[in-house]
Each structure stands twice: as C-alpha cells, then as structure tokens.
Design an enzyme around this catalytic site. Structure first.
Site, PDB file in Angstrom:
ATOM      1  N   PRO A   9      -0.300   3.081  -9.192  1.00 40.61           N
ATOM      2  CG  PRO A   9      -2.436   2.766  -8.310  1.00 40.61           C
ATOM      3  CD  PRO A   9      -1.419   2.132  -9.228  1.00 40.61           C
ATOM      4  CG  ASN A  10      -1.343   6.912  -4.945  1.00 41.52           C
ATOM      5  OD1 ASN A  10      -1.576   8.063  -5.299  1.00 41.52           O
ATOM      6  ND2 ASN A  10      -2.303   6.053  -4.672  1.00 41.52           N
ATOM      7  NE  ARG A  17       1.421   5.827  -1.183  1.00 42.25           N
ATOM      8  CZ  ARG A  17       1.139   4.667  -1.754  1.00 42.25           C
ATOM      9  NH1 ARG A  17       1.969   4.144  -2.643  1.00 42.25           N
ATOM     10  NH2 ARG A  17       0.040   4.040  -1.463  1.00 42.25           N
ATOM     11  CE1 TYR A  22       3.567   1.061   0.456  1.00 42.74           C
ATOM     12  CE2 TYR A  22       2.830   3.266   1.049  1.00 42.74           C
ATOM     13  CZ  TYR A  22       2.552   1.947   0.752  1.00 42.74           C
ATOM     14  OH  TYR A  22       1.254   1.497   0.764  1.00 42.74           O
ATOM     15  CG  ASN A  73       4.291  -2.105  -6.448  1.00 43.51           C
ATOM     16  OD1 ASN A  73       3.110  -2.325  -6.142  1.00 43.51           O
ATOM     17  ND2 ASN A  73       5.139  -1.505  -5.624  1.00 43.51           N
ATOM     18  CB  ALA A  76      -4.440   0.934  -4.444  1.00 40.04           C
ATOM     19  CD  GLU A  97       1.119  -9.615  -6.197  1.00 40.17           C
ATOM     20  OE1 GLU A  97       1.052 -10.865  -6.197  1.00 40.17           O
ATOM     21  OE2 GLU A  97       0.321  -8.900  -5.572  1.00 40.17           O
ATOM     22  CG  HIS A  99       3.055  -5.686  -3.217  1.00 41.45           C
ATOM     23  ND1 HIS A  99       2.217  -4.778  -3.822  1.00 41.45           N
ATOM     24  CD2 HIS A  99       2.589  -6.907  -3.548  1.00 41.45           C
ATOM     25  CE1 HIS A  99       1.264  -5.431  -4.476  1.00 41.45           C
ATOM     26  NE2 HIS A  99       1.479  -6.726  -4.342  1.00 41.45           N
ATOM     27  NE  ARG A 106       0.754  -1.415   4.655  1.00 43.74           N
ATOM     28  CZ  ARG A 106       0.677  -0.588   3.610  1.00 43.74           C
ATOM     29  NH1 ARG A 106       1.185  -0.952   2.439  1.00 43.74           N
ATOM     30  NH2 ARG A 106       0.107   0.583   3.733  1.00 43.74           N
TER      31      ARG A 106
HETATM   32  C1  DQA Z   1       2.099  -1.437  -2.431  1.00 41.92           C
HETATM   33  C2  DQA Z   1       1.096  -2.061  -1.439  1.00 41.92           C
HETATM   34  C3  DQA Z   1      -0.334  -1.690  -1.818  1.00 41.92           C
HETATM   35  O1  DQA Z   1      -1.243  -2.256  -0.889  1.00 41.92           O
HETATM   36  C4  DQA Z   1      -0.502  -0.173  -1.791  1.00 41.92           C
HETATM   37  O2  DQA Z   1      -1.800   0.177  -2.210  1.00 41.92           O
HETATM   38  C5  DQA Z   1       0.532   0.535  -2.596  1.00 41.92           C
HETATM   39  C6  DQA Z   1       1.924   0.067  -2.535  1.00 41.92           C
HETATM   40  C7  DQA Z   1       3.553  -1.724  -2.013  1.00 41.92           C
HETATM   41  O3  DQA Z   1       4.433  -1.600  -2.869  1.00 41.92           O
HETATM   42  O4  DQA Z   1       3.826  -2.021  -0.840  1.00 41.92           O
HETATM   43  O5  DQA Z   1       0.269   1.545  -3.230  1.00 41.92           O
HETATM   44  O6  DQA Z   1       1.894  -2.024  -3.706  1.00 41.92           O
END
Ligand code: DQA
Length: 142
Positions: A9-10, A17, A22, A73, A76, A97, A99, A106
């Site tokens: 998501p996002n 964003r 990011y 990835n 959240a 996994e 990120h 963080r």
């Molecule tokens: C994320 C880290 C997560 O905590 C966050 O909610 C994201 C992006 C990252 O790629 O750094 O949406 O997965």
C-alpha cells in the site's frame, strides 16, 4: 528464474510521497530499474502493486507454479498482516522482504515485521537498491 515482485500500500505514490524518506524515484522508475537488472541476469520479473491486503494475499496464493521466488515490500502491512505472512509461508516459495527506508531507524512500531520470519531474509534502507540486492540474493550472487 521467474520472480514475482510485490509492492504494498501507498507505494504507487512513490516520487511524491515523503521523498525525504522514500526517495524521489517513482514506482515506474523503480520497476524499470528492477526489470533492467533482472534482464541482465537472465531473470524474468513480474511486478504487482496493490493497496488491498486481500489482493496481495490472492496474488501470493496464485504464485505457486507460476513463479520461483517472491520479493515483497508489504509497506505498512509488514507491521500488521498475519494474512500476508500466512500467504507467504503457504506458498512455500523463497521470499525476500524489502523496504526502501531503514525501518529500524524509524518509529518503534516499524521495527516489528510479521513477514520477516517466513522470508529467507530482509533488506532495508537502500532505497530502490533494496530490490536490486534482493534479486542478487535470490540468484545467489549476494
Ligand atoms: C516501507 C516501510 C513501511 O514501514 C511503510 O509503512 C511503507 C514503506 C518502506 O519501503 O520503507 O509504506 O515498507
């Protein structure tokens, strides 16, 4: 090798964003970078983005037989989703996994990952390079 890359998501908003966290690259630019690197190694990559937990669960559930490995990835959902964790473990494919940000540097709630225990490993903090490193890890170059 056929790799399924899942963005949660996002992540469709990358570039706009929180660029300080990011980075400035869009999801399309990151996908192009992933594809280019995969191609140079003779690996096939399929990318998928969804904001919906169930759609991600469905995608992982249908990955058996179609793909050899997963890079995910979960955004959240990393910190909330038992369903995605169960889907990864049920699929039985090697998963990594990733990120973009260093989740350990963080907020406290980002330090816990439901998916980490069912993945071969986790890579975080290297921006789009996290995905590239995950490909290298899966093809055994790491
Ligand atoms: C994320 C880290 C997560 O905590 C966050 O909610 C994201 C992006 C990252 O790629 O750094 O949406 O997965």
């Amino acid at each position: 090798m056929r790799i399924l890359v899942i963005h949660g998501p996002n992540l469709q908003l990358l570039g706009k964003r929180e660029p300080g966290v990011y980075g400035k690259k869009t999801l399309k630019q990151i996908d192009d970078e992933i594809r280019k690197h995969a191609k140079s190694l003779g690996v096939t990559v399929t990318t998928f983005q969804s904001n919906h937990e169930g759609d991600i669960v469905d995608k992982i559930g249908s990955s058996m037989g179609e793909f050899d490995a997963i890079i995910i990835n979960p955004g959240a959902y990393t910190h909330t989703s038992v369903a995605i964790r169960d889907a990864i473990s049920g699929a039985g494919l090697p998963a990594v996994e990733v990120h973009l940000s260093n989740v350990h540097a963080r907020e406290e709630f980002r330090r816990h990952s439901y998916v980490a225990p069912v993945c071969k490993g986790s890579i975080c903090g290297f921006g789009s390079m996290s995905y590239v490193l995950a490909i290298d890890a899966l093809v055994g170059r790491a």
